[in-house]
Design a protein around this motif. Structure first.
Motif, PDB file in Angstrom:
ATOM      1  N   LYS A 129      -1.134   0.715 -17.138  1.00 25.79           N
ATOM      2  CA  LYS A 129       0.303   0.998 -17.137  1.00 25.79           C
ATOM      3  C   LYS A 129       0.896   0.952 -15.726  1.00 25.79           C
ATOM      4  N   ARG A 130       0.061   1.178 -14.712  1.00 21.96           N
ATOM      5  CA  ARG A 130       0.549   1.076 -13.337  1.00 21.96           C
ATOM      6  C   ARG A 130       1.075  -0.323 -13.024  1.00 21.96           C
ATOM      7  N   LEU A 131       0.561  -1.325 -13.713  1.00 19.57           N
ATOM      8  CA  LEU A 131       0.984  -2.708 -13.454  1.00 19.57           C
ATOM      9  C   LEU A 131       2.469  -2.912 -13.708  1.00 19.57           C
ATOM     10  N   THR A 132       3.065  -2.058 -14.536  1.00 19.04           N
ATOM     11  CA  THR A 132       4.488  -2.197 -14.862  1.00 19.04           C
ATOM     12  C   THR A 132       5.250  -0.889 -14.613  1.00 19.04           C
ATOM     13  N   ASP A 133       4.733  -0.060 -13.711  1.00 17.27           N
ATOM     14  CA  ASP A 133       5.336   1.252 -13.452  1.00 17.27           C
ATOM     15  C   ASP A 133       5.958   1.268 -12.061  1.00 17.27           C
ATOM     16  N   LEU A 134       7.247   1.019 -11.974  1.00 20.08           N
ATOM     17  CA  LEU A 134       7.937   1.084 -10.689  1.00 20.08           C
ATOM     18  C   LEU A 134       8.247   2.518 -10.280  1.00 20.08           C
ATOM     19  N   GLU A 135       8.325   3.421 -11.233  1.00 17.75           N
ATOM     20  CA  GLU A 135       8.623   4.813 -10.913  1.00 17.75           C
ATOM     21  C   GLU A 135       7.490   5.449 -10.109  1.00 17.75           C
ATOM     22  N   HIS A 136       6.248   5.059 -10.410  1.00 20.47           N
ATOM     23  CA  HIS A 136       5.109   5.624  -9.685  1.00 20.47           C
ATOM     24  C   HIS A 136       5.205   5.355  -8.186  1.00 20.47           C
ATOM     25  N   LEU A 137       5.800   4.221  -7.800  1.00 19.77           N
ATOM     26  CA  LEU A 137       5.893   3.871  -6.385  1.00 19.77           C
ATOM     27  C   LEU A 137       6.674   4.909  -5.590  1.00 19.77           C
ATOM     28  N   ALA A 138       7.579   5.615  -6.253  1.00 23.93           N
ATOM     29  CA  ALA A 138       8.403   6.608  -5.561  1.00 23.93           C
ATOM     30  C   ALA A 138       7.686   7.935  -5.370  1.00 23.93           C
ATOM     31  N   THR A 139       6.524   8.126  -5.996  1.00 22.74           N
ATOM     32  CA  THR A 139       5.828   9.403  -5.857  1.00 22.74           C
ATOM     33  C   THR A 139       5.174   9.498  -4.484  1.00 22.74           C
ATOM     34  N   LEU A 140       5.238  10.681  -3.899  1.00 25.31           N
ATOM     35  CA  LEU A 140       4.615  10.896  -2.595  1.00 25.31           C
ATOM     36  C   LEU A 140       3.099  10.823  -2.732  1.00 25.31           C
ATOM     37  N   PRO A 141       2.435  10.028  -1.908  1.00 22.02           N
ATOM     38  CA  PRO A 141       0.982   9.871  -2.067  1.00 22.02           C
ATOM     39  C   PRO A 141       0.230  11.120  -1.641  1.00 22.02           C
ATOM     40  N   PRO A 142      -0.768  11.540  -2.407  1.00 25.43           N
ATOM     41  CA  PRO A 142      -1.566  12.699  -2.008  1.00 25.43           C
ATOM     42  C   PRO A 142      -2.528  12.342  -0.877  1.00 25.43           C
ATOM     43  N   PRO A 148     -13.739   7.598  -5.850  1.00 26.68           N
ATOM     44  CA  PRO A 148     -13.167   6.872  -6.989  1.00 26.68           C
ATOM     45  C   PRO A 148     -12.114   5.874  -6.530  1.00 26.68           C
ATOM     46  N   GLY A 149     -12.103   4.713  -7.208  1.00 28.75           N
ATOM     47  CA  GLY A 149     -11.165   3.685  -6.787  1.00 28.75           C
ATOM     48  C   GLY A 149     -10.924   2.654  -7.858  1.00 28.75           C
ATOM     49  N   CYS A 150     -10.137   1.634  -7.483  1.00 29.32           N
ATOM     50  CA  CYS A 150      -9.780   0.580  -8.432  1.00 29.32           C
ATOM     51  C   CYS A 150      -9.444  -0.682  -7.657  1.00 29.32           C
ATOM     52  N   ILE A 151     -10.014  -1.809  -8.046  1.00 32.34           N
ATOM     53  CA  ILE A 151      -9.615  -3.109  -7.515  1.00 32.34           C
ATOM     54  C   ILE A 151      -8.357  -3.547  -8.262  1.00 32.34           C
ATOM     55  N   TRP A 152      -7.314  -3.868  -7.504  1.00 34.50           N
ATOM     56  CA  TRP A 152      -6.035  -4.259  -8.114  1.00 34.50           C
ATOM     57  C   TRP A 152      -5.751  -5.754  -8.009  1.00 34.50           C
ATOM     58  N   ARG A 153      -6.364  -6.415  -7.059  1.00 29.59           N
ATOM     59  CA  ARG A 153      -6.042  -7.831  -6.849  1.00 29.59           C
ATOM     60  C   ARG A 153      -7.270  -8.560  -6.308  1.00 29.59           C
ATOM     61  N   ILE A 154      -7.550  -9.714  -6.898  1.00 28.61           N
ATOM     62  CA  ILE A 154      -8.565 -10.625  -6.385  1.00 28.61           C
ATOM     63  C   ILE A 154      -7.874 -11.967  -6.168  1.00 28.61           C
ATOM     64  N   TRP A 155      -8.140 -12.572  -5.021  1.00 29.18           N
ATOM     65  CA  TRP A 155      -7.511 -13.865  -4.699  1.00 29.18           C
ATOM     66  C   TRP A 155      -8.546 -14.763  -4.040  1.00 29.18           C
ATOM     67  N   GLU A 185     -10.142 -12.444  -1.110  1.00 26.30           N
ATOM     68  CA  GLU A 185      -9.484 -11.171  -0.819  1.00 26.30           C
ATOM     69  C   GLU A 185      -9.663 -10.252  -2.022  1.00 26.30           C
ATOM     70  N   PHE A 186     -10.105  -9.018  -1.774  1.00 25.84           N
ATOM     71  CA  PHE A 186     -10.187  -7.977  -2.794  1.00 25.84           C
ATOM     72  C   PHE A 186      -9.355  -6.794  -2.306  1.00 25.84           C
ATOM     73  N   VAL A 187      -8.274  -6.486  -3.017  1.00 26.27           N
ATOM     74  CA  VAL A 187      -7.421  -5.344  -2.673  1.00 26.27           C
ATOM     75  C   VAL A 187      -7.816  -4.178  -3.569  1.00 26.27           C
ATOM     76  N   TYR A 188      -8.101  -3.015  -2.959  1.00 22.84           N
ATOM     77  CA  TYR A 188      -8.585  -1.889  -3.739  1.00 22.84           C
ATOM     78  C   TYR A 188      -7.909  -0.595  -3.285  1.00 22.84           C
ATOM     79  N   GLU A 189      -7.674   0.272  -4.243  1.00 21.43           N
ATOM     80  CA  GLU A 189      -7.134   1.599  -3.979  1.00 21.43           C
ATOM     81  C   GLU A 189      -8.257   2.616  -4.042  1.00 21.43           C
ATOM     82  N   THR A 190      -8.221   3.600  -3.146  1.00 25.85           N
ATOM     83  CA  THR A 190      -9.136   4.730  -3.201  1.00 25.85           C
ATOM     84  C   THR A 190      -8.331   5.974  -3.556  1.00 25.85           C
ATOM     85  N   PHE A 191      -8.775   6.668  -4.596  1.00 24.09           N
ATOM     86  CA  PHE A 191      -8.094   7.876  -5.047  1.00 24.09           C
ATOM     87  C   PHE A 191      -8.669   9.097  -4.322  1.00 24.09           C
ATOM     88  N   PRO A 192      -7.932  10.195  -4.290  1.00 22.04           N
ATOM     89  CA  PRO A 192      -8.465  11.414  -3.667  1.00 22.04           C
ATOM     90  C   PRO A 192      -9.774  11.855  -4.326  1.00 22.04           C
TER      91      PRO A 192
END
Length: 672
Positions: free
Chosen positions: A31-44, A94-101, A175-182
């Motif tokens: 759902k993050r792929l189409t969630d623009l509202e999440h972008l406005a949340t302050l990152p922990p 914990p993390g997630c790969i979001w983009r591979i190019w 290129e592998f773009v990845y997010e790391t969660f708290p």
């Protein structure tokens, strides 16, 4: 514009408090792929986004110094080699790969090991990550090829760790773009065998990104309202379009498209400027020329992406823009004619507490805040610098490149929270924007677009939106992209950066005068050196090897008379080229030449009528440049045809051994 003060930096250095541990299902991540509202949340605290890529590992930072910062062998870099394999990426969860190019994904297998498992969760030929033949990498808006760039946006989460290795024959560039969660965040371990619910979530995201671009993905929202207003803005004046009371969020901003795509309307779209101020702040958080805000420039260039687009009916922006007390939307007219514009602003109540939300920022600039020490980072062109807590969400880059040539060799480099080495280090400008191999082809995708291509000559407009892969920062963000061609060529960049910033953060960008945003894209006139004999018009008497021919030089700058040279290639040391030099009137002349230097040029001995002229000339340079006038001494010349001989004697140790030679002109200057 303003610089950051020491006091402000110290105030912003207090990182965000750690958030309570979150738990995400695979459906949540999709759902993050189409969630623009999440972008406005302050990152922990502990939330980051970075990139592993094949960038040239010669680029390093040593004792604060940037070493080989423009190294460009970006196709095969890796963390290390292990036997016949290379290690492409290693991440802790914990993390997630979001983009591979990739630019060249071939049949060698790339294996993704997750959470310490002995068997890979994914084991495919690298091509298989992008071909659409393997579930779940088979959704057309998430896995595709755009102008030869291979892209995969299917989320790949992991709880403990991720390790990616490649067998021989995997290809070039990655290129592998990845997010790391708290720490403490719970996410599932990715499997190619998704559940029915997970498959349905991917299908829903793909359906929106394929069929519903331009509509609010969360709309209609409870309590939303739309304000439609037509304003006529006199020259030199500003009109208030909306003054909204909060707490609310603007969820869509549309401008009726009454503008033609002809040249007469291009200045108007840059003379009009959009300004949005949140909560009575002293300066606007949004300030851009009108058309640039919508992700393309100059002029009206129809395209549809996720957060922004331009259609026949309207320009649209779907960024989620929350505010606490007020939102003031204004349109300024810095042109000489009154302009009539119709805007529609949709706004809705907040779904989250306003204190958990950042404010949306978008700013346009040219050459602002370039590195302060050009000797250290001269090649880096600043996209955005900001201080505070927030998320970087993307950029539109407008390139004016009237002489042509490949403008986009440069890598993106994102420094987050003052890190000494960028956690995102790319492999090329077109790679960052999701395509490959300098391909001058218009393409439209949800997260990245090339809206003007023009054969890489003239205007180019590209954009990239970080939605799943937004880049969180706690204290600062410093993003740049390498720029190889200088302004003097001219190759000129203008950028609109988009990001979220907590209230009290520092946005240093102010309005740009109309004189600096309109009319700067001028076509240069060819340089003509008076009295020069253009080498490309001179007769070749003889050659022992290779093929002398005319080469157009306009895309390298204005250092060559008539934008051309005589180019000799395919020869080796000991070979000779003889050129005829006509003399119309007997006399004593200084012989002056303009040569070319480049990484693959040789060392050459020049002679006139069999007499050596000075010492051999080393034509090596890391980059294509003209020498400028080179004085080869004074000579008594009779009327008639004389012979200029070029002999290859070797090459600089640093040069690629192609031994090329380039002659722009010969000039006979009467001696005093």
């Amino acid at each position: 514009m303003k610089r950051f003060t020491l006091l402000s930096l110290l105030a912003l250095a207090v990182a965000a408090p750690a958030a309570a541990a979150e738990s995400y299902t695979y459906v949540d991540l999709v759902k993050r792929l189409t969630d623009l509202e999440h972008l406005a949340t302050l990152p922990p605290k502990g939330n980051t986004c970075a990139q592993w890529s094949s960038y040239d590992r010669r680029s390093t930072v040593q004792d604060g110094a940037y070493v080989n910062w423009s190294a460009n062998g970006d196709g095969t870099g890796c963390i290390r080699k292990e036997g016949d394999q290379i290690v492409m990426a290693e991440m802790e969860g914990p993390g997630c790969i979001w983009r591979i190019w990739s630019a060249r994904a071939e049949q060698g297998h790339v294996k993704v090991y997750l959470d310490g498992a002995p068997a890979p969760a994914i084991d495919l030929p690298f091509d298989g990550y992008f071909s659409g033949r393997h579930k779940p990498f088979n959704y057309e808006s998430l896995v595709y090829t755009a102008a030869r760039g291979r892209n995969n946006y299917v989320p790949i989460p992991y709880q403990k760790s991720c390790r990616i290795v490649a067998d021989k024959g995997w290809g070039r560039y990655f290129e592998f773009v990845y997010e790391t969660f708290p720490k403490g965040t719970r996410v599932p371990t990715f499997s190619m065998d998704l559940s029915a619910e997970e498959t349905a979530a991917l299908a829903a995201a793909d359906g929106y990104l394929t069929e519903r671009l331009g509509t609010d993905p969360a709309g209609p929202r409870p309590g939303e309202e739309t304000l439609a207003k037509t304003v006529t803005v006199p020259p030199g004046d500003t009109a208030v379009v909306a003054d909204l009371a909060g707490p609310r969020a603007i969820t869509a901003l549309r401008v009726e498209n009454t503008f033609a795509s002809g040249e007469t309307e291009v200045p108007a779209l840059r003379e009009l400027a959009l300004r949005i101020t949140w909560d009575g702040a002293g300066q606007p958080a949004v300030w851009t020329p009108l058309i640039d805000f919508f992700g393309t420039a100059p002029g009206v260039n129809p395209y549809k992406s996720f957060p922004l687009g331009v259609t026949e009916k309207a320009f649209y922006a779907l960024w989620y823009m929350p505010f606490a007390t007020s939102a003031k939307v204004e349109l300024a007219n810095d042109g000489k004619e009154a302009r009539r514009v119709t805007l529609r602003i949709t706004h809705a109540p907040l779904a989250r507490p306003v204190e958990t939300l950042a404010r949306f920022h978008a700013k346009w600039h040219r050459d602002a805040f370039l590195p302060e020490d050009p000797a250290r980072r001269a090649i880096d062109w600043t996209l955005l610098v900001t201080r505070g807590r927030g998320r970087f969400c993307g950029v539109m880059l407008h390139v004016w490149n009237p002489r042509g040539g490949w403008w986009g060799e440069g890598d993106e480099k994102f420094f987050v929270d003052g890190e000494p080495f960028p956690s995102t280090f790319g492999t090329g400008s077109e790679d960052y924007f999701g395509y490959a191999w300098c391909t001058a082809k218009i393409f439209h995708q949800a997260y990245h677009n090339q809206t003007i291509a023009s054969g890489n000559k003239g205007h180019v407009s590209v954009n990239r939106w970080h939605v799943g892969d937004s880049i969180p920062f706690q204290t600062s963000f410093d993003g740049s992209i390498e720029k190889y061609y200088p302004n003097a060529k001219p190759t000129l960049y203008a950028a609109t950066a988009y990001w979220y910033l907590a209230p009290g953060g520092e946005d240093p960008y102010g309005p740009v005068p109309a004189a600096n945003r309109v009319g700067y894209a001028k076509k240069p006139e060819p340089k003509i050196v008076k009295g020069a004999i253009e080498a490309e018009t001179m007769d070749v008497v003889s050659k022992t090897a290779g093929g002398p021919r005319t080469q157009r030089m306009s895309h390298y700058g204005n250092g060559w008379s008539s934008d051309a040279q005589l180019w000799w290639t395919g020869a080796k040391p000991g070979d000779r080229l003889v050129i005829e030099v006509p003399v119309k009137e007997a006399g004593t002349y200084r012989l002056v030449v303009n040569l070319t230097k480049a990484i693959d040029y040789g060392i050459h001995q020049l002679s006139l009528d069999g007499k050596r002229l000075a010492e051999p000339i080393d034509c090596y340079n890391n980059g294509v440049v003209a020498t400028g006038p080179v004085d080869l001494g004074t000579h008594d010349l009779d009327v008639g045809k004389h012979q200029l001989t070029v002999e290859i004697t070797g090459a600089n140790p640093k040069a690629k051994k192609a031994y090329m030679f380039g002659l722009d002109y010969v000039k006979l200057v009467p001696a005093d």
